[in-house]
Design a protein around this motif. Structure first.
Motif, PDB file in Angstrom:
ATOM      1  N   VAL A 186       0.839  -1.205   0.000  1.00 37.59           N
ATOM      2  CA  VAL A 186       0.000   0.000   0.000  1.00 37.59           C
ATOM      3  C   VAL A 186       0.874   1.256   0.000  1.00 37.59           C
ATOM      4  O   VAL A 186       0.648   2.194  -0.771  1.00 37.59           O
ATOM      5  CB  VAL A 186      -0.967  -0.006   1.200  1.00 37.59           C
ATOM      6  CG1 VAL A 186      -1.668   1.328   1.350  1.00 37.59           C
ATOM      7  CG2 VAL A 186      -1.973  -1.130   1.042  1.00 37.59           C
ATOM      8  N   LEU A 187       1.888   1.276   0.861  1.00 32.84           N
ATOM      9  CA  LEU A 187       2.784   2.438   0.908  1.00 32.84           C
ATOM     10  C   LEU A 187       3.574   2.585  -0.393  1.00 32.84           C
ATOM     11  O   LEU A 187       3.766   3.698  -0.887  1.00 32.84           O
ATOM     12  CB  LEU A 187       3.738   2.324   2.099  1.00 32.84           C
ATOM     13  CG  LEU A 187       3.082   2.447   3.469  1.00 32.84           C
ATOM     14  CD1 LEU A 187       4.100   2.182   4.573  1.00 32.84           C
ATOM     15  CD2 LEU A 187       2.443   3.803   3.641  1.00 32.84           C
ATOM     16  N   THR A 191      -3.523   3.539  -5.352  1.00 32.23           N
ATOM     17  CA  THR A 191      -3.434   2.120  -5.674  1.00 32.23           C
ATOM     18  C   THR A 191      -4.134   1.771  -6.973  1.00 32.23           C
ATOM     19  O   THR A 191      -3.640   0.987  -7.751  1.00 32.23           O
ATOM     20  CB  THR A 191      -4.020   1.265  -4.535  1.00 32.23           C
ATOM     21  OG1 THR A 191      -5.356   1.669  -4.295  1.00 32.23           O
ATOM     22  CG2 THR A 191      -3.208   1.423  -3.276  1.00 32.23           C
ATOM     23  N   GLY A 192      -5.273   2.343  -7.246  1.00 27.47           N
ATOM     24  CA  GLY A 192      -5.994   2.045  -8.482  1.00 27.47           C
ATOM     25  C   GLY A 192      -5.325   2.646  -9.703  1.00 27.47           C
ATOM     26  O   GLY A 192      -5.279   2.051 -10.770  1.00 27.47           O
ATOM     27  N   HIS A 204       2.179  20.904  -3.614  1.00 29.04           N
ATOM     28  CA  HIS A 204       1.197  20.629  -2.557  1.00 29.04           C
ATOM     29  C   HIS A 204       1.685  19.475  -1.674  1.00 29.04           C
ATOM     30  O   HIS A 204       1.092  18.399  -1.658  1.00 29.04           O
ATOM     31  CB  HIS A 204      -0.157  20.259  -3.167  1.00 29.04           C
ATOM     32  CG  HIS A 204      -0.684  21.267  -4.117  1.00 29.04           C
ATOM     33  ND1 HIS A 204      -0.418  21.222  -5.467  1.00 29.04           N
ATOM     34  CD2 HIS A 204      -1.447  22.367  -3.910  1.00 29.04           C
ATOM     35  CE1 HIS A 204      -1.007  22.244  -6.053  1.00 29.04           C
ATOM     36  NE2 HIS A 204      -1.633  22.955  -5.137  1.00 29.04           N
ATOM     37  N   PRO A 205       2.771  19.666  -0.923  1.00 35.86           N
ATOM     38  CA  PRO A 205       3.356  18.537  -0.167  1.00 35.86           C
ATOM     39  C   PRO A 205       2.454  17.951   0.911  1.00 35.86           C
ATOM     40  O   PRO A 205       2.580  16.775   1.234  1.00 35.86           O
ATOM     41  CB  PRO A 205       4.627  19.129   0.442  1.00 35.86           C
ATOM     42  CG  PRO A 205       4.421  20.604   0.433  1.00 35.86           C
ATOM     43  CD  PRO A 205       3.520  20.902  -0.722  1.00 35.86           C
ATOM     44  N   ALA A 206       1.539  18.719   1.460  1.00 34.05           N
ATOM     45  CA  ALA A 206       0.656  18.172   2.499  1.00 34.05           C
ATOM     46  C   ALA A 206      -0.272  17.103   1.934  1.00 34.05           C
ATOM     47  O   ALA A 206      -0.727  16.220   2.671  1.00 34.05           O
ATOM     48  CB  ALA A 206      -0.164  19.290   3.134  1.00 34.05           C
ATOM     49  N   GLU A 207      -0.539  17.133   0.636  1.00 35.25           N
ATOM     50  CA  GLU A 207      -1.434  16.163   0.022  1.00 35.25           C
ATOM     51  C   GLU A 207      -0.764  14.818  -0.258  1.00 35.25           C
ATOM     52  O   GLU A 207      -1.434  13.868  -0.658  1.00 35.25           O
ATOM     53  CB  GLU A 207      -2.032  16.740  -1.258  1.00 35.25           C
ATOM     54  CG  GLU A 207      -2.964  17.897  -0.984  1.00 35.25           C
ATOM     55  CD  GLU A 207      -3.640  18.408  -2.233  1.00 35.25           C
ATOM     56  OE1 GLU A 207      -3.740  17.645  -3.221  1.00 35.25           O
ATOM     57  OE2 GLU A 207      -4.067  19.571  -2.224  1.00 35.25           O
ATOM     58  N   ILE A 208       0.532  14.725  -0.059  1.00 37.49           N
ATOM     59  CA  ILE A 208       1.241  13.458  -0.258  1.00 37.49           C
ATOM     60  C   ILE A 208       0.665  12.381   0.651  1.00 37.49           C
ATOM     61  O   ILE A 208       0.560  11.221   0.266  1.00 37.49           O
ATOM     62  CB  ILE A 208       2.754  13.635  -0.009  1.00 37.49           C
ATOM     63  CG1 ILE A 208       3.363  14.463  -1.139  1.00 37.49           C
ATOM     64  CG2 ILE A 208       3.454  12.290   0.124  1.00 37.49           C
ATOM     65  CD1 ILE A 208       4.816  14.832  -0.922  1.00 37.49           C
ATOM     66  N   PHE A 209       0.247  12.758   1.844  1.00 41.88           N
ATOM     67  CA  PHE A 209      -0.219  11.790   2.827  1.00 41.88           C
ATOM     68  C   PHE A 209      -1.716  11.509   2.736  1.00 41.88           C
ATOM     69  O   PHE A 209      -2.239  10.743   3.526  1.00 41.88           O
ATOM     70  CB  PHE A 209       0.154  12.270   4.231  1.00 41.88           C
ATOM     71  CG  PHE A 209       1.632  12.476   4.379  1.00 41.88           C
ATOM     72  CD1 PHE A 209       2.485  11.396   4.463  1.00 41.88           C
ATOM     73  CD2 PHE A 209       2.170  13.748   4.380  1.00 41.88           C
ATOM     74  CE1 PHE A 209       3.845  11.565   4.571  1.00 41.88           C
ATOM     75  CE2 PHE A 209       3.539  13.939   4.491  1.00 41.88           C
ATOM     76  CZ  PHE A 209       4.374  12.843   4.582  1.00 41.88           C
ATOM     77  N   MET A 210      -2.396  12.089   1.770  1.00 42.61           N
ATOM     78  CA  MET A 210      -3.831  11.851   1.589  1.00 42.61           C
ATOM     79  C   MET A 210      -4.033  10.582   0.764  1.00 42.61           C
ATOM     80  O   MET A 210      -4.356  10.620  -0.423  1.00 42.61           O
ATOM     81  CB  MET A 210      -4.494  13.061   0.930  1.00 42.61           C
ATOM     82  CG  MET A 210      -4.478  14.287   1.770  1.00 42.61           C
ATOM     83  SD  MET A 210      -5.302  15.630   0.913  1.00 42.61           S
ATOM     84  CE  MET A 210      -5.126  16.936   2.085  1.00 42.61           C
ATOM     85  N   LEU A 212       3.595   5.756  -2.945  1.00 43.29           N
ATOM     86  CA  LEU A 212       4.852   6.387  -3.334  1.00 43.29           C
ATOM     87  C   LEU A 212       4.964   6.450  -4.857  1.00 43.29           C
ATOM     88  O   LEU A 212       5.344   7.482  -5.427  1.00 43.29           O
ATOM     89  CB  LEU A 212       6.034   5.624  -2.737  1.00 43.29           C
ATOM     90  CG  LEU A 212       7.423   6.129  -3.123  1.00 43.29           C
ATOM     91  CD1 LEU A 212       7.628   7.546  -2.607  1.00 43.29           C
ATOM     92  CD2 LEU A 212       8.488   5.198  -2.575  1.00 43.29           C
ATOM     93  N   TRP A 213       4.628   5.370  -5.532  1.00 40.17           N
ATOM     94  CA  TRP A 213       4.661   5.319  -6.991  1.00 40.17           C
ATOM     95  C   TRP A 213       3.726   6.377  -7.578  1.00 40.17           C
ATOM     96  O   TRP A 213       4.077   7.084  -8.515  1.00 40.17           O
ATOM     97  CB  TRP A 213       4.243   3.917  -7.435  1.00 40.17           C
ATOM     98  CG  TRP A 213       4.427   3.613  -8.877  1.00 40.17           C
ATOM     99  CD1 TRP A 213       3.463   3.604  -9.831  1.00 40.17           C
ATOM    100  CD2 TRP A 213       5.633   3.235  -9.545  1.00 40.17           C
ATOM    101  NE1 TRP A 213       3.989   3.248 -11.037  1.00 40.17           N
ATOM    102  CE2 TRP A 213       5.320   3.014 -10.884  1.00 40.17           C
ATOM    103  CE3 TRP A 213       6.944   3.062  -9.114  1.00 40.17           C
ATOM    104  CZ2 TRP A 213       6.269   2.642 -11.823  1.00 40.17           C
ATOM    105  CZ3 TRP A 213       7.888   2.676 -10.045  1.00 40.17           C
ATOM    106  CH2 TRP A 213       7.547   2.468 -11.374  1.00 40.17           C
ATOM    107  N   PHE A 214       2.532   6.494  -7.021  1.00 42.13           N
ATOM    108  CA  PHE A 214       1.540   7.474  -7.473  1.00 42.13           C
ATOM    109  C   PHE A 214       2.075   8.890  -7.313  1.00 42.13           C
ATOM    110  O   PHE A 214       1.973   9.719  -8.220  1.00 42.13           O
ATOM    111  CB  PHE A 214       0.251   7.284  -6.671  1.00 42.13           C
ATOM    112  CG  PHE A 214      -0.870   8.176  -7.097  1.00 42.13           C
ATOM    113  CD1 PHE A 214      -1.626   7.883  -8.217  1.00 42.13           C
ATOM    114  CD2 PHE A 214      -1.193   9.297  -6.361  1.00 42.13           C
ATOM    115  CE1 PHE A 214      -2.671   8.689  -8.607  1.00 42.13           C
ATOM    116  CE2 PHE A 214      -2.241  10.114  -6.734  1.00 42.13           C
ATOM    117  CZ  PHE A 214      -2.976   9.815  -7.861  1.00 42.13           C
ATOM    118  N   VAL A 215       2.671   9.181  -6.146  1.00 43.60           N
ATOM    119  CA  VAL A 215       3.199  10.521  -5.882  1.00 43.60           C
ATOM    120  C   VAL A 215       4.363  10.831  -6.817  1.00 43.60           C
ATOM    121  O   VAL A 215       4.461  11.941  -7.348  1.00 43.60           O
ATOM    122  CB  VAL A 215       3.617  10.655  -4.402  1.00 43.60           C
ATOM    123  CG1 VAL A 215       4.418  11.916  -4.153  1.00 43.60           C
ATOM    124  CG2 VAL A 215       2.377  10.630  -3.507  1.00 43.60           C
TER     125      VAL A 215
END
Length: 107
Positions: free
Chosen positions: A60-61, A90-91, A78-84, A65-68
């Motif tokens: 999952v992580l 995943t999709g 928008h670094p705060a959105e990395i953790f959203m 990471l791949w998506f980001v």
């Protein structure tokens, strides 16, 4: 907000969609198989289940990471959105990886 697939049902305000339910069921089935096979081969099942849980969390992580990384210009701004993690990851990872490899390996 991005939700993959139709919503099967809701738990209060939280929608449970088809992709999430499918992944959860597949994970539980995999854990059950690992537990059964470990017992059959005389391996301590607790170690195998614990290892599988770490693998799921790493998957999952890693997907997030791949998506980001594929959308880095946006997330750099928008670094705060990395953790959203509920906002994709995943999709879309399959689509991004297929697109990336078809472009770069087709040469």
């Amino acid at each position: 907000m991005w939700f993959p697939g139709p919503v099967l049902f809701r738990i209060g305000p939280i929608p449970i969609n088809t992709l999430g339910a499918s992944v959860a069921l597949a994970t539980l089935f995999g854990l059950w198989l690992i537990n059964r096979e470990a017992k059959r081969q005389g391996i301590q099942a607790d170690y195998m289940v614990e290892f599988a849980i770490y693998c799921v969390l790493g998957g999952v992580l890693g997907a997030r990471l791949w998506f980001v990384l594929f959308k880095w210009p946006y997330y750099a701004a928008h670094p705060a959105e990395i953790f959203m993690v509920w906002d994709g990851g995943t999709g879309n990872t399959r689509w991004h990886s297929r697109r990336y490899f078809s472009r770069n390996l087709a040469r």
